[in-house]
Design an enzyme around this catalytic site. Structure first.
Site, PDB file in Angstrom:
ATOM      1  CG  HIS A  19      50.767   8.016  32.961  1.00 21.47           C
ATOM      2  ND1 HIS A  19      50.792   8.354  34.505  1.00 21.47           N
ATOM      3  CD2 HIS A  19      52.488   6.536  32.919  1.00 21.47           C
ATOM      4  CE1 HIS A  19      51.240   7.731  35.169  1.00 21.47           C
ATOM      5  NE2 HIS A  19      52.654   6.795  34.218  1.00 21.47           N
ATOM      6  CE  LYS A  45      49.035  -2.362  55.112  1.00 22.71           C
ATOM      7  NZ  LYS A  45      50.188  -3.245  54.249  1.00 22.71           N
ATOM      8  NE  ARG A  94      59.458   8.347  32.872  1.00 23.35           N
ATOM      9  CZ  ARG A  94      58.595   8.790  34.130  1.00 23.35           C
ATOM     10  NH1 ARG A  94      57.764   9.550  34.826  1.00 23.35           N
ATOM     11  NH2 ARG A  94      59.439   7.360  35.444  1.00 23.35           N
ATOM     12  CB  SER A 132      52.783   8.535  39.745  1.00 27.79           C
ATOM     13  OG  SER A 132      52.403   8.968  38.282  1.00 27.79           O
TER      14      SER A 132
END
Ligand code: PNS
Length: 159
Positions: A19, A45, A94, A132
């Protein structure tokens, strides 16, 4: 020429070296870059960091670049882009899975707002394997995330 503001949107949970590289590349051709953390209360959550922490880390990573700012938004990305005067969405791709997803999002955003363009960039080859999701997984299993995320993020996850 009018000034160009670009948006680099994402979940950034957490921001990775991939990023960071993409945002710095966007800042080479845009006058202003907004790194925009998109979130909805229902997604909160399952994440690692809350939205405020993600934004703070992004600010820390780009503290050396006055043209790059961090923000969060809820709702449609094109509405946020319009509010902030951004005409360009920049995203990294990607591989084929990213490509299919980003192509559909890009077309949908174009359907919603013709005046905002999407630019898809290939990753720097040093970072194409980073996501991530994998960073969260490695961290949750006790592995080191050094070399995958900016130093500020590694420090935050270690502490
Ligand atoms: O790359 P990511 O992390 O999956 O990014 C997700 C994000 C926040 C960029 C994306 O979900 C988004 O743009 N959300 C806002 C809602 C929206 O505008 N959707 C597009 C219309 S289909």
């Amino acid at each position: 020429m009018p000034e160009l503001t670009a948006i680099c949107p994402g979940s950034f949970d957490p921001i990775t070296l991939g990023h960071e590289n993409l945002v710095r590349r966007a800042a080479r051709f845009a006058d202003h870059v907004i790194v925009a953390v998109g979130h909805s209360p229902t997604q909160e959550k399952s994440g690692l960091l809350d939205v405020e922490a993600r934004v703070r880390l992004i600010e820390e990573v780009f503290a050396d670049e006055p043209g790059i700012v961090a923000a969060s938004f809820q709702g449609l990305l094109v509405d946020f882009a319009r509010e902030r005067g951004a005409m360009l969405i920049v995203k990294g791709v990607r591989g084929v899975r990213d490509f299919e997803y980003e192509m559909q999002m890009g077309q949908m955003n174009r359907h919603l707002e013709e005046g905002i363009e999407t630019l898809l960039l290939p990753p720097d080859p040093r970072y194409g394997h980073i996501s991530s999701t994998l960073v969260r997984q490695i961290h949750s299993l006790g592995g080191s995330v050094e070399g995958l995320v900016p130093v500020a993020v590694a420090r935050r996850l270690a502490g």
